[in-house]
Design an enzyme around this catalytic site. Structure first.
Site, PDB file in Angstrom:
ATOM      1  N   HIS A 282       0.793  -1.236   0.000  1.00  0.00           N
ATOM      2  CA  HIS A 282       0.000   0.000   0.000  1.00  0.00           C
ATOM      3  C   HIS A 282       0.827   1.288   0.000  1.00  0.00           C
ATOM      4  O   HIS A 282       0.302   2.363  -0.271  1.00  0.00           O
ATOM      5  CB  HIS A 282      -0.920   0.007   1.227  1.00  0.00           C
ATOM      6  CG  HIS A 282      -2.235   0.677   1.003  1.00  0.00           C
ATOM      7  ND1 HIS A 282      -2.418   1.723   0.122  1.00  0.00           N
ATOM      8  CD2 HIS A 282      -3.453   0.440   1.529  1.00  0.00           C
ATOM      9  CE1 HIS A 282      -3.684   2.108   0.133  1.00  0.00           C
ATOM     10  NE2 HIS A 282      -4.339   1.346   0.984  1.00  0.00           N
TER      11      HIS A 282
ATOM     12  N   TYR B 267     -13.997   5.841   9.424  1.00  0.00           N
ATOM     13  CA  TYR B 267     -13.073   6.331   8.394  1.00  0.00           C
ATOM     14  C   TYR B 267     -13.595   5.905   7.030  1.00  0.00           C
ATOM     15  O   TYR B 267     -13.871   4.728   6.810  1.00  0.00           O
ATOM     16  CB  TYR B 267     -11.687   5.734   8.634  1.00  0.00           C
ATOM     17  CG  TYR B 267     -10.618   6.093   7.623  1.00  0.00           C
ATOM     18  CD1 TYR B 267      -9.611   6.986   7.940  1.00  0.00           C
ATOM     19  CD2 TYR B 267     -10.586   5.511   6.353  1.00  0.00           C
ATOM     20  CE1 TYR B 267      -8.610   7.308   7.036  1.00  0.00           C
ATOM     21  CE2 TYR B 267      -9.597   5.828   5.437  1.00  0.00           C
ATOM     22  CZ  TYR B 267      -8.611   6.721   5.786  1.00  0.00           C
ATOM     23  OH  TYR B 267      -7.625   7.037   4.878  1.00  0.00           O
TER      24      TYR B 267
ATOM     25  N   THR C 296      -4.956  10.481  -0.317  1.00  0.00           N
ATOM     26  CA  THR C 296      -6.302  10.348   0.246  1.00  0.00           C
ATOM     27  C   THR C 296      -6.550  11.401   1.322  1.00  0.00           C
ATOM     28  O   THR C 296      -5.624  12.006   1.848  1.00  0.00           O
ATOM     29  CB  THR C 296      -6.510   8.962   0.892  1.00  0.00           C
ATOM     30  OG1 THR C 296      -5.591   8.819   1.982  1.00  0.00           O
ATOM     31  CG2 THR C 296      -6.326   7.845  -0.120  1.00  0.00           C
TER      32      THR C 296
END
Length: 492
Positions: free
Chosen positions: A193, A309, A322
């Site tokens: 990620h 979230y 993000t």
């Protein structure tokens, strides 16, 4: 995948457009290939190479190097098939310590950094490790089979679990991504990620699936088109000299990873009662509809609200990643409480839902356009640490865990085929583990007019959570909210 990489290198891939108007930053795509996360004792480093001419392949505990080119020409699919078949037919056993070597990338980062420096900094170990780390990407040829059967939720859940962590030593978790191919030909990805967010790898995956089926194709007997070049050099078997001391480190990393993996419950299902077609009849955004449904489902599941979230893209800005949408709002909780009480008129519930939906849509717009709060809070946190300043405010706002962490998987970023004509070519999106020990991770993909895929994760070690139970609450919440507007699937 290599065709995609070539287009990427030549800047032939058009940027994705937000709302079909604003081009979004493509910076993350630059590190999609030839990228590895290198472990460090204090911090990791992303190593990105300008070029790589091979892939690293793992099969039955052995590592191989497969060249992607012959001279300056990319190998044709039939030649690649020949090379992979040679690996499958190779009877040689793993070398001592080789089978579970990749577990080093799944355990503690400091332990991996120390082992890398001690055992992989010279000789054949360094040469073989370089081959893996300098590969375009990693390929895992698994000996087990998986599939997606819409009539059996367990199939998709097992499929997802296999992709998420495998057996903890058959994925190279430091590579930008691992292409996982199961014995029955089904595929999937495991993605690191740090270098990018889910829509980036999703863009690649859409291209790969459509190109494989609609442009390259196969023979009636299942082979790639064309005639293989039998004169190609065989894949190179990587050689290792792993002492017992290193094998002990590998085993410890494996046990750490296995304990983590065994604790993750992943429940995946395809919601077929309706999709965005019906939701639009309710005059709300599909994302807001699902997010409010998650709030209702969570309250029914746990009897309370929690910090929530939702990831929002900020790629309208250069190098944007993000921002957080805090989906648990006063408006959404007011709607949920009214729904749970069961004494309110339908018109009042509709009004409360619309207020919650409008609030959510506005927060999402703010997050996308740089007006969110969480990245600013993070910057303040980093500066406070750098300056050695204690902040009671930051300590309080950053201490509460995200017990509900959610993300929508984007789809149809590139339209290479008509999903209405080929509904079986719909990928079910992706998922992730829970962020909090006593929380849920929820990834969903609104995959068309009549389908929503959900990936729900939790930890078995938590007595308060249960992924399948939460999934059932989500199903019911979606149906209950749709019923408020008395819109049926037939109407949509």
């Amino acid at each position: 995948m290599i065709t995609y990489r070539r287009r990427l290198d030549r800047e032939q891939i058009k940027p994705v457009m937000a709302l079909g108007i604003v081009p979004m930053c493509s910076y993350q795509m630059e590190r999609m290939f030839n990228t590895t996360r290198i472990p460090g004792k204090e911090t990791d480093v992303l190593q990105h190479l300008a070029e790589s001419r091979h892939v690293a392949v793992y099969h039955k505990g052995r590592f191989f190097k497969v060249w992607l080119y012959e001279g300056s020409s990319l190998l044709k699919p039939r030649d690649l098939e020949l090379q992979f078949q040679r690996i499958l037919d190779d009877p040689s056993p793993p070398q001592p310590g080789e089978e579970r070597l990749a577990a080093l990338t799944a355990g503690g980062r400091v332990e991996w950094a120390q082992a890398r420096q001690t055992f992989f900094s010279s000789g054949r170990n360094k040469a073989s490790l370089d081959t893996i780390e300098r590969a375009a990407f990693f390929v895992a040829l698994d000996e087990e089979c998986h599939c997606h059967d819409p009539t059996d939720d367990a199939c998709l859940s097992l499929y997802g679990k296999a992709l998420l962590h495998g057996n903890c030593c058959n994925r190279w978790f430091d590579k930008s991504f691992t292409l996982v191919v199961f014995k029955n030909g089904k595929m999937g990805l495991n993605t690191e990620h740090a270098w990018a967010d889910a829509p980036i790898i999703g863009h690649l995956w859409e291209f790969v699936l459509a190109t494989d089926v609609f442009h390259l194709g196969y023979t009636d007997t299942g082979h790639c088109l064309g005639t293989p070049n039998a004169a190609l050099p065989h894949p190179q078997r990587l050689q290792w000299d792993i002492p017992e001391q290193c094998q002990a480190v590998i085993e410890r990393s494996y046990q750490v990873a296995k304990a983590l993996a065994d604790d993750v419950e992943l429940y995946c299902f395809q919601f077929l009662s309706f999709g965005k077609g019906l939701i639009k009849k309710c005059r709300t955004s599909p994302d807001a509809f699902v997010q409010i449904s998650l709030q209702l489902a969570h309250f029914r599941d746990r009897g309370k609200f929690c910090l929530t979230y939702e990831a929002s893209m900020t790629r309208m800005f250069r190098e944007g990643r993000t921002e957080t949408v805090r989906s648990c709002t006063n408006e959404s909780t007011a709607f949920v409480k009214a729904m749970v009480e069961g004494t309110h008129k339908k018109a009042d519930l509709q009004s409360l839902f619309r207020k919650a939906s409008e609030k959510h849509q506005n927060m999402y717009r703010l997050a996308m356009t740089g007006a969110g709060i969480d990245r600013h809070l993070f910057c303040l946190y980093v500066v406070s640490k750098y300056l050695g300043v204690s902040s009671p405010f930051l300590a309080e706002v950053l201490s509460e865990p995200w017990r509900l962490s959610t993300s929508q998987t984007t789809q149809f970023q590139i339209r290479m085929f008509d999903p209405n004509k080929y509904p079986n070519h719909l990928a079910p999106g992706g998922g992730f583990g829970p962020v909090a020990d006593d929380g849920y991770g929820v990834s969903y993909m609104i995959a068309g007019e009549d389908t929503i895929f959900f990936h729900i994760s939790s930890k078995f070690s938590s007595s308060e959570t249960n992924a399948q139970r939460f999934g059932n609450h989500i199903r019911q919440a979606l149906l209950d909210i749709a019923d408020l507007f008395q819109v049926s699937k037939a109407d949509s």
